[in-house]
Design a protein around this motif. Structure first.
Motif, PDB file in Angstrom:
ATOM      1  N   VAL A  51      37.658  53.398  40.337  1.00 37.37           N
ATOM      2  CA  VAL A  51      37.456  52.177  41.112  1.00 37.37           C
ATOM      3  C   VAL A  51      38.362  51.044  40.636  1.00 37.37           C
ATOM      4  N   ILE A  52      38.436  50.859  39.328  1.00 36.60           N
ATOM      5  CA  ILE A  52      39.224  49.732  38.803  1.00 36.60           C
ATOM      6  C   ILE A  52      40.702  50.092  38.759  1.00 36.60           C
ATOM      7  N   VAL A  68      36.309  43.430  35.571  1.00 40.87           N
ATOM      8  CA  VAL A  68      37.686  43.141  35.981  1.00 40.87           C
ATOM      9  C   VAL A  68      38.034  41.687  35.666  1.00 40.87           C
ATOM     10  N   LEU A  69      37.063  40.800  35.908  1.00 42.12           N
ATOM     11  CA  LEU A  69      37.285  39.384  35.663  1.00 42.12           C
ATOM     12  C   LEU A  69      37.542  39.120  34.182  1.00 42.12           C
ATOM     13  N   GLN A 106      44.549  38.063  33.797  1.00 46.06           N
ATOM     14  CA  GLN A 106      44.851  39.400  33.283  1.00 46.06           C
ATOM     15  C   GLN A 106      46.241  39.829  33.732  1.00 46.06           C
ATOM     16  N   TYR A 137      38.361  41.524  31.669  1.00 47.83           N
ATOM     17  CA  TYR A 137      39.380  42.314  30.961  1.00 47.83           C
ATOM     18  C   TYR A 137      40.420  42.955  31.864  1.00 47.83           C
ATOM     19  N   GLY A 138      40.428  42.666  33.166  1.00 50.80           N
ATOM     20  CA  GLY A 138      41.424  43.294  34.034  1.00 50.80           C
ATOM     21  C   GLY A 138      41.213  44.795  34.109  1.00 50.80           C
ATOM     22  N   THR A 139      42.316  45.539  34.069  1.00 54.94           N
ATOM     23  CA  THR A 139      42.183  46.989  34.227  1.00 54.94           C
ATOM     24  C   THR A 139      42.358  47.716  32.896  1.00 54.94           C
ATOM     25  N   SER A 194      42.033  35.413  36.875  1.00 50.93           N
ATOM     26  CA  SER A 194      41.511  35.293  35.510  1.00 50.93           C
ATOM     27  C   SER A 194      42.619  35.406  34.473  1.00 50.93           C
ATOM     28  N   PRO A 250      41.005  39.038  41.515  1.00 50.29           N
ATOM     29  CA  PRO A 250      40.339  38.490  40.325  1.00 50.29           C
ATOM     30  C   PRO A 250      41.173  38.654  39.060  1.00 50.29           C
ATOM     31  N   ALA A 254      40.540  44.584  42.759  1.00 55.05           N
ATOM     32  CA  ALA A 254      40.721  44.339  41.332  1.00 55.05           C
ATOM     33  C   ALA A 254      41.879  43.402  41.065  1.00 55.05           C
TER      34      ALA A 254
END
Lengths: 257, 323
Positions: A197-198, A112-113, B89, A115-117, B87, B83, B80
């Motif tokens: 989860v993400i 996640v840090l 995103q 590339y995000g979702t 970061s 972060p 999610a």
């Protein structure tokens, strides 16, 4: 033989579905939390009519196929290189054994840090999990090469590439195919988990939305879809395996000694 | 022995290459803005009723009017989103106030920009409640002493709120046994008797009530009248570099919140576009309040309770956190 197997398989499935219908209807579990098969089937019908469902299915399959392809490619190349280059196997063995048991899911915060979702975080998890399946099988496969055949090839003056192509690869292929079959299943599980989860787009995210929305039949319908996907992927992988190994005695059973 | 050294050397090499790889990647992350006047911003949301105003705002063209194009990503839970925003995103995200204060007290550079949602402020008519099963002997928050109470996340806003309800009812919150359970699993767990009470929010609250479950307290109301429960936030870095975009986001979001507050029917309609809440449940859902401005004194009350419950490593600085 094949017909009987198919019939038995269908009978087993039918019995399972009937049980799924009966258990909630008889009040053994609450219908609100475990809807009977027919209601799940109805919800499944609604899903299939929704274009957003097909987009989600496409996202999931894209993540699965890309992740598996990268893992297979990288696993085979790394496995062969590690086996062929002297000392490299000993040099990497402890590192591999250290990295391999780390559950992919534990890498979710990292994904996640970075590339995000988006798709890349799904791929990170999928590739990490399925890469080891392939790598280990390739290593075992290469270890299985007959030293006499190897020496013979050497004494006939075959170069490294020719020996990989004609001696090492045919021996390792059955192992590689086993690795691919395992990796295909692992990749599917990881794609769905990552989406769940993400929240990366796909079937998993759709399941999560249904869960938080208290839409129980829809949630089970989507879970059924992932089960069917797993089944299809397994059947597909076995078919590919049979074709790729048509020459091998494990498949050409009739000439086995 | 030689093997061990060789292994260690290879491991170090792998780690070194991995580190290089990741720094390369973070260098290429994009903050997208165009020269045509429209800026595209990524917004990380949880797909729940709370964020309906943003969807309505997009539909009504409020963001477009202010020169913003929202690219909404729904993530599962706040885990999610924080972060993701830090970061880069996402440029903006949605998170509850306690999480934001915890993040700030842990030196995570976040900055709240717009109000998110507020509790209705009405006892017994809020979007979150402590509920018990039909026929339960528990009648008030004080009765929770020694009982198993489910909350979605330990050491977060809902634990603070439930503890305050118990305290206000004359009980000892330290004697409550908190268990962590996802909101959507609470109705079944309550019904099955695995837990004695549950702090649920909509739409799970509507499900509990439809099973005959009873509300015994409104913890978010107990914390403060009209508690600001969640806010939209960005990273401090982004806020410093793009004050103009942040201002546009604030203006458009304030309009969207006001519109949502005034049009509950449209809210219920837009919710169906991004959740799967069944129509029968949605009709019974208690909507939160969406005031355009955050309620500062309620956040201070939440902070005090959080400090009392030892949620923060250092006291959060509301001057810096709030817009």
């Amino acid at each position: 033989m094949r017909g009987t197997n198919l019939a038995l398989g269908a009978a087993g499935l039918a019995a399972f579905l009937a049980l799924g219908e009966a258990v909630p209807r008889l009040g053994l579990v609450k219908e609100a939390y475990f809807p009977p098969t027919s209601r799940i089937a109805g919800a499944l019908g609604d899903e299939l009519a929704d274009s957003a469902f097909w987009t989600a299915l496409g996202d999931t399959l894209t993540g699965w196929a890309l992740g598996l392809a990268i893992a297979v490619g990288a696993g085979i190349v790394a496995g062969v290189v590690v086996s062929v280059v002297p000392y490299l196997r000993e040099a990497t063995a402890s590192t591999v054994e250290f990295l391999r048991p780390i559950p992919s899911v534990a890498l979710i915060p990292l994904a996640v840090l970075l590339y995000g979702t988006e798709l890349r975080s799904v791929l990170l998890l999928v590739v990490y999990a399925s890469f080891w399946q392939i790598l280990i099988q390739v290593l075992y496969g290469v270890q299985d090469v007959d030293p006499v055949a190897e020496e013979t090839a050497r004494s006939y003056g075959l170069g490294t590439w020719a020996r990989i192509r004609h001696v090492l690869w045919p021996t390792a292929l059955p192992y590689v195919m086993t690795g691919v079959r395992l990796a295909a299943a692992v990749a599917l599980i990881l794609v769905i988990t990552a989406e769940l989860v993400i929240g990366a787009p796909g079937l998993g995210a759709r399941i999560a939305v249904a869960q938080t929305s208290q839409a129980v039949p829809e949630m089970y319908a989507l879970i059924v879809v992932t089960g069917v996907l797993g089944l299809l992927i397994n059947v597909g992988a076995r078919t590919v395996e049979r074709h790729a190994l048509a020459w091998h005695q494990s498949v050409r059973g009739e000439v086995a000694v | 022995m030689r093997r061990l050294f060789a292994g260690l050397a290879a491991g170090t090499f792998l780690l070194a290459t991995a580190a290089c790889g990741s720094s390369d990647d973070s260098g290429t992350s994009t903050g997208s803005s165009s020269s045509t006047g429209t800026t595209t911003v990524e917004l990380g949301l949880i797909p729940i009723v709370d964020v309906a105003p943003v969807y309505l705002g997009v539909k009504q063209g409020f963001y477009e009017k202010h020169g913003l194009k929202l690219s909404i990503t729904t993530a599962q839970g706040g885990a999610a989103i924080v972060p993701g925003v830090v970061s880069g995103q996402f440029q903006f995200g949605f998170s509850n106030m306690t999480s934001l204060m915890v993040a700030q007290s842990n030196s995570v550079p976040v900055q709240a920009v717009s109000n998110g949602i507020a509790s209705t402020g009405v006892q017994g008519k809020d979007f979150g409640a402590i509920t018990v099963k039909k026929g339960s002997a528990l009648r008030s928050a004080k009765d929770l002493e020694g009982k198993k109470v489910a909350i979605n996340t330990l050491k977060n806003i809902n634990e603070t709120a439930v503890r305050e309800s118990v305290r206000k009812a004359g009980g000892d919150p330290d004697r409550v046994k908190f268990v962590e359970l996802a909101f959507d699993q609470m109705p079944a767990a309550l019904d099955g008797g695995q837990i004695d009470a549950a702090m649920v929010v909509e739409p799970a609250l509507a499900t509990v009530k439809s099973q005959g479950g009873v509300e015994i307290a409104s913890p978010l109301v107990d914390v403060a009248p009209d508690l600001t429960v969640a806010m939209y936030f960005t990273s401090t870095q982004y806020a410093q570099k793009n004050p103009e975009v942040v201002r546009k986001f604030q203006e458009a979001t304030a309009e969207s919140l006001a519109y949502a507050d005034a049009h509950p029917d449209e809210v219920r309609e837009v919710v169906t576009t991004y959740t799967k809440i069944p129509a029968s449940v949605l009709a019974r859902v208690t909507l939160p309040k969406w005031p355009a401005e955050a309620n500062r004194s309620s956040i201070e009350a939440l902070e005090k309770l959080g400090e009392q419950d030892e949620l923060f490593t250092s006291p959060p600085d509301l001057e810096k956190l709030l817009p």
